[in-house]
Design a protein around this motif. Structure first.
Motif, mmCIF file in Angstrom:
data_model
loop_
_atom_site.group_PDB
_atom_site.id
_atom_site.type_symbol
_atom_site.label_atom_id
_atom_site.label_comp_id
_atom_site.label_asym_id
_atom_site.label_seq_id
_atom_site.Cartn_x
_atom_site.Cartn_y
_atom_site.Cartn_z
ATOM 1 N N GLY A 283 0.858 -1.185 0.000
ATOM 2 C CA GLY A 283 0.000 0.000 0.000
ATOM 3 C C GLY A 283 0.887 1.225 0.000
ATOM 4 O O GLY A 283 2.099 1.136 -0.225
ATOM 5 N N ALA A 284 0.266 2.368 0.261
ATOM 6 C CA ALA A 284 1.008 3.618 0.230
ATOM 7 C C ALA A 284 2.166 3.599 1.227
ATOM 8 O O ALA A 284 3.218 4.172 0.977
ATOM 9 N N TYR A 285 1.971 2.929 2.349
ATOM 10 C CA TYR A 285 2.967 2.967 3.412
ATOM 11 C C TYR A 285 3.429 1.595 3.861
ATOM 12 O O TYR A 285 4.012 1.472 4.926
ATOM 13 N N SER A 286 3.105 0.573 3.112
ATOM 14 C CA SER A 286 3.397 -0.751 3.668
ATOM 15 C C SER A 286 3.685 -1.794 2.604
ATOM 16 O O SER A 286 3.349 -1.626 1.437
ATOM 17 N N VAL B 204 3.116 -6.053 2.478
ATOM 18 C CA VAL B 204 2.466 -7.121 3.234
ATOM 19 C C VAL B 204 2.929 -8.476 2.694
ATOM 20 O O VAL B 204 2.972 -8.694 1.477
ATOM 21 N N LYS C 197 2.764 -7.283 8.107
ATOM 22 C CA LYS C 197 2.611 -5.969 7.470
ATOM 23 C C LYS C 197 3.727 -5.051 7.953
ATOM 24 O O LYS C 197 3.773 -4.667 9.121
ATOM 25 N N GLU D 269 -3.788 -11.624 11.327
ATOM 26 C CA GLU D 269 -4.363 -12.854 10.759
ATOM 27 C C GLU D 269 -4.396 -12.684 9.246
ATOM 28 O O GLU D 269 -4.577 -11.569 8.734
ATOM 29 N N LEU E 267 -5.960 -12.999 5.644
ATOM 30 C CA LEU E 267 -7.255 -13.147 4.974
ATOM 31 C C LEU E 267 -7.009 -13.059 3.476
ATOM 32 O O LEU E 267 -6.443 -12.085 2.986
ATOM 33 N N LEU F 294 -11.455 -7.112 4.304
ATOM 34 C CA LEU F 294 -10.881 -8.422 3.952
ATOM 35 C C LEU F 294 -11.887 -9.526 4.261
ATOM 36 O O LEU F 294 -12.751 -9.375 5.133
ATOM 37 N N ASP G 155 -6.667 -2.315 7.527
ATOM 38 C CA ASP G 155 -5.980 -1.077 7.137
ATOM 39 C C ASP G 155 -6.426 0.116 7.982
ATOM 40 O O ASP G 155 -7.103 1.031 7.505
ATOM 41 N N LYS H 118 -7.729 -13.452 -5.397
ATOM 42 C CA LYS H 118 -7.871 -12.014 -5.260
ATOM 43 C C LYS H 118 -7.032 -11.378 -6.362
ATOM 44 O O LYS H 118 -5.811 -11.520 -6.374
HETATM 45 N N1 LIG Z 1 -4.278 -9.336 7.015
HETATM 46 C C1 LIG Z 1 -4.074 -9.420 5.698
HETATM 47 N N2 LIG Z 1 -4.186 -10.594 5.055
HETATM 48 C C2 LIG Z 1 -3.984 -10.669 3.722
HETATM 49 N N3 LIG Z 1 -3.674 -9.623 2.940
HETATM 50 C C3 LIG Z 1 -3.559 -8.411 3.527
HETATM 51 C C4 LIG Z 1 -3.737 -8.254 4.929
HETATM 52 N N4 LIG Z 1 -3.560 -6.949 5.223
HETATM 53 C C5 LIG Z 1 -3.287 -6.326 4.066
HETATM 54 N N5 LIG Z 1 -3.277 -7.191 3.047
HETATM 55 C C6 LIG Z 1 -3.042 -6.869 1.639
HETATM 56 O O1 LIG Z 1 -1.835 -6.129 1.494
HETATM 57 C C7 LIG Z 1 -2.012 -5.016 0.613
HETATM 58 C C8 LIG Z 1 -1.651 -3.697 1.302
HETATM 59 O O2 LIG Z 1 -2.298 -3.620 2.557
HETATM 60 P P1 LIG Z 1 -2.898 -2.293 3.174
HETATM 61 O O3 LIG Z 1 -3.952 -1.777 2.248
HETATM 62 O O4 LIG Z 1 -3.353 -2.569 4.546
HETATM 63 O O5 LIG Z 1 -1.676 -1.323 3.185
HETATM 64 P P2 LIG Z 1 -1.707 0.232 3.172
HETATM 65 O O6 LIG Z 1 -0.334 0.742 2.898
HETATM 66 O O7 LIG Z 1 -2.270 0.714 4.447
HETATM 67 O O8 LIG Z 1 -2.714 0.510 1.974
HETATM 68 P P3 LIG Z 1 -3.368 1.815 1.379
HETATM 69 O O9 LIG Z 1 -2.420 2.332 0.350
HETATM 70 O O10 LIG Z 1 -4.661 1.319 0.758
HETATM 71 O O11 LIG Z 1 -3.638 2.765 2.500
HETATM 72 C C9 LIG Z 1 -3.449 -5.100 0.137
HETATM 73 O O12 LIG Z 1 -3.475 -5.787 -1.089
HETATM 74 C C10 LIG Z 1 -4.134 -5.925 1.173
HETATM 75 O O13 LIG Z 1 -5.244 -6.641 0.696
#
Ligand SMILES: Nc1ncnc2c1ncn2[C@@H]1O[C@H](COP(=O)(O)OP(=O)(O)OP(=O)(O)O)[C@@H](O)[C@H]1O
Length: 475
Positions: A30-33, A35, A50, A93, A95, A148, A159, A432
């Motif tokens: 994601g923008a900051y992460s 996973v 994450k 967890e 998902l 999720l 998130d 997915k």
């Molecule tokens: N618990 C989880 N189980 C499986 N996949 C996950 C989980 N948490 C996050 N993901 C996947 O990882 C990716 C990034 O996660 P997430 O959206 O939480 O990050 P983010 O940086 O906060 O994103 P955003 O840019 O939308 O704010 C997504 O594709 C999400 O579906």
């Protein structure tokens, strides 16, 4: 057979993590992460690791998930790793899929999502958001991709990187009065566990199962840490105020710069005159949150003292998408987003929302009068009056008029035939797709809701930019 992983990922340099987890694959970012899917060595449990690259985002997510750890419709935080000068790694967890995949999958089938399924998905979302709101947590980034879904159909909010806990001092924006800690706890559903470094959720006492001594110790520790947290949060709020930081999304009216205009595909369609005197707002929140398509109008107009209701608007957009399988307001820019909303709901005036003219950007962005708004009914063809009514009670301008999660959970819609299907009977997609249709970048793939031509409805407009930034004026 799992593929060997490239060892360049920074997570592999964290001995405390690889001692406990085998990293299997990267599932997204994601923008900051980033996973990863991983296997816990002690018991083979599959988890999501994450790795959060932003301090504020990690802090918010951990804090919110700890408070919500007993809610069945919120993703479980098993433990987290966070050492000074290193990114936080949250063990969640795992998902496999999410609601955007459910919607995408339903498009391929005749009949879309059955009403009994729609109701069960909605109920699960409402339960998750209700738990947040009871704890005064505003999620601020609700969208199908952040809902999720487990293999057996359980939906969980995820998130929380943009989540905020609306303590009274933060809620009031410019109110700096100290609120007694006990008073803050008073309106929370339960006392969350202490925020401690590197806890293992399984070793933390469960709410309701503690013995008395543990409860007292936890409460004292919690009170101590709450004071610390409030101080830290105050520091973050100050940082937000100073920079009006974009904490999660790149395009935002309230923080617009000339470069935003340059990126805007509709830049030739409007003009913006920057307010004299710069930004003098004093509130504690930033308006630049949430993915655009689900962002409430008060945020688009730059509000920084909004409340839980921004999530209710997003919920309305999500429900609408579940019913029609198309996003309700797929704006390509923040201006286009507002334009689409106004095209459906009509102009935003004091009649529909008294005090809306006090919104920071209300006077800088004005739209020509829409004589015949499209209406939400027209956006939800072939849906029942009850379904339309639910969306209307959420997607309305005045935040005070939006239905609360509690009101919706008690709505007769969920007790009437066809009844919500059991979770075990929900259709859960097998895969997915990584392509995120929720992101505004997905606009080019979207062909159901018109495009730039919507601006024809707004009448003539001029283009101007100024040295101090931009403002927008439809005339
Ligand atoms: N618990 C989880 N189980 C499986 N996949 C996950 C989980 N948490 C996050 N993901 C996947 O990882 C990716 C990034 O996660 P997430 O959206 O939480 O990050 P983010 O940086 O906060 O994103 P955003 O840019 O939308 O704010 C997504 O594709 C999400 O579906």
């Amino acid at each position: 057979m799992e593929q060997p992983l490239p060892k360049s990922w920074s997570i592999h340099t964290r001995p405390e993590i690889i001692a406990k987890y085998q990293i299997l694959e990267r599932v997204g970012s994601g923008a900051y992460s980033d996973v990863y899917r991983a296997r816990r060595l002690s018991d083979d449990l599959i988890v999501a690791l994450k790795e959060v690259h932003d301090y504020q985002s990690a802090f918010r997510e951990i804090e919110a998930l700890q408070m919500l750890r007993n809610c069945p419709n919120v993703v479980v935080l098993h433990e987290y790793f966070w050492r000074e000068d290193e990114d936080a790694v949250l063990v969640l967890e795992f998902l496999r899929t999410d609601l955007s995949a459910v919607i995408r999958d339903a498009k391929k089938k005749e009949g879309g999502v059955r009403v009994g399924e729609v109701k069960r998905w909605m109920l699960q979302i409402l339960c998750g958001v209700d738990a947040c709101h009871r704890n005064m947590i505003v999620h601020r980034d609700l969208k199908p991709g952040n809902l999720l879904v487990s293999d057996d159909g359980v939906l969980k909010l995820a998130d929380f990187g943009q989540a905020r806990i609306l303590m009274e001092s933060g809620f009031d924006g410019d109110n700096n009065q100290q609120v007694p800690v006990e008073q803050n706890i008073g309106y929370q559903e339960y006392v969350p566990p202490p925020l401690v470094t590197v806890p293992d959720a399984q070793s933390l006492p469960n709410q309701g199962c503690n013995n008395q001594a543990e409860e007292v110790a936890n409460r004292e520790e919690y009170l101590r840490q709450l004071v610390e947290l409030k101080a830290k949060r105050h520091a973050m709020d100050e940082a937000d105020k100073e920079t009006n930081t974009n904490d999660g999304y790149s395009s935002c009216l309230a923080t617009g710069t000339i470069s935003d205009i340059d990126d805007d595909p509709l830049k030739s369609s409007y003009s913006y005159e920057a307010e004299e005197g710069g930004d003098d707002r004093t509130g504690a929140l930033t308006s630049c949150v949430g993915t655009r398509w689900f962002r409430a109008p008060e945020l688009l107009y730059g509000s920084i003292d909004y409340g839980l209701e921004v999530d209710l608007w997003s919920l309305g957009c999500i429900f609408s998408e579940l019913l029609t399988l198309e996003p309700l307001f797929p704006g390509v820019s923040d201006i286009d987003q507002l334009g689409r909303i106004i095209n459906v709901l009509g102009n935003l005036t004091e009649e529909v929302w008294p005090s809306c003219s006090k919104l920071p950007d209300y006077r800088t962005i004005s739209f020509a009068k829409i004589e015949n708004p499209v209406s939400l009914e027209a956006c939800l063809p072939n849906r029942s009056p009850d379904e339309i009514s639910i969306v209307k009670r959420l997607v309305c301008y005045n935040p005070a008029n939006r239905a609360t999660t509690m009101e919706l959970l008690n709505d007769k819609y969920f007790n009437e035939e066809p009844l919500p299907l059991p979770v075990s009977e929900l259709h859960v997609p097998l895969t997915k797709n990584d392509h995120d249709e929720d992101s505004p970048g997905g606009w080019n793939d979207y062909d159901g809701m018109g495009s730039d031509s919507d601006f024809d409805d707004f009448g003539p407009f001029n283009v101007k930019t100024t040295s101090s930034g931009f403002s927008i004026q439809f005339s």
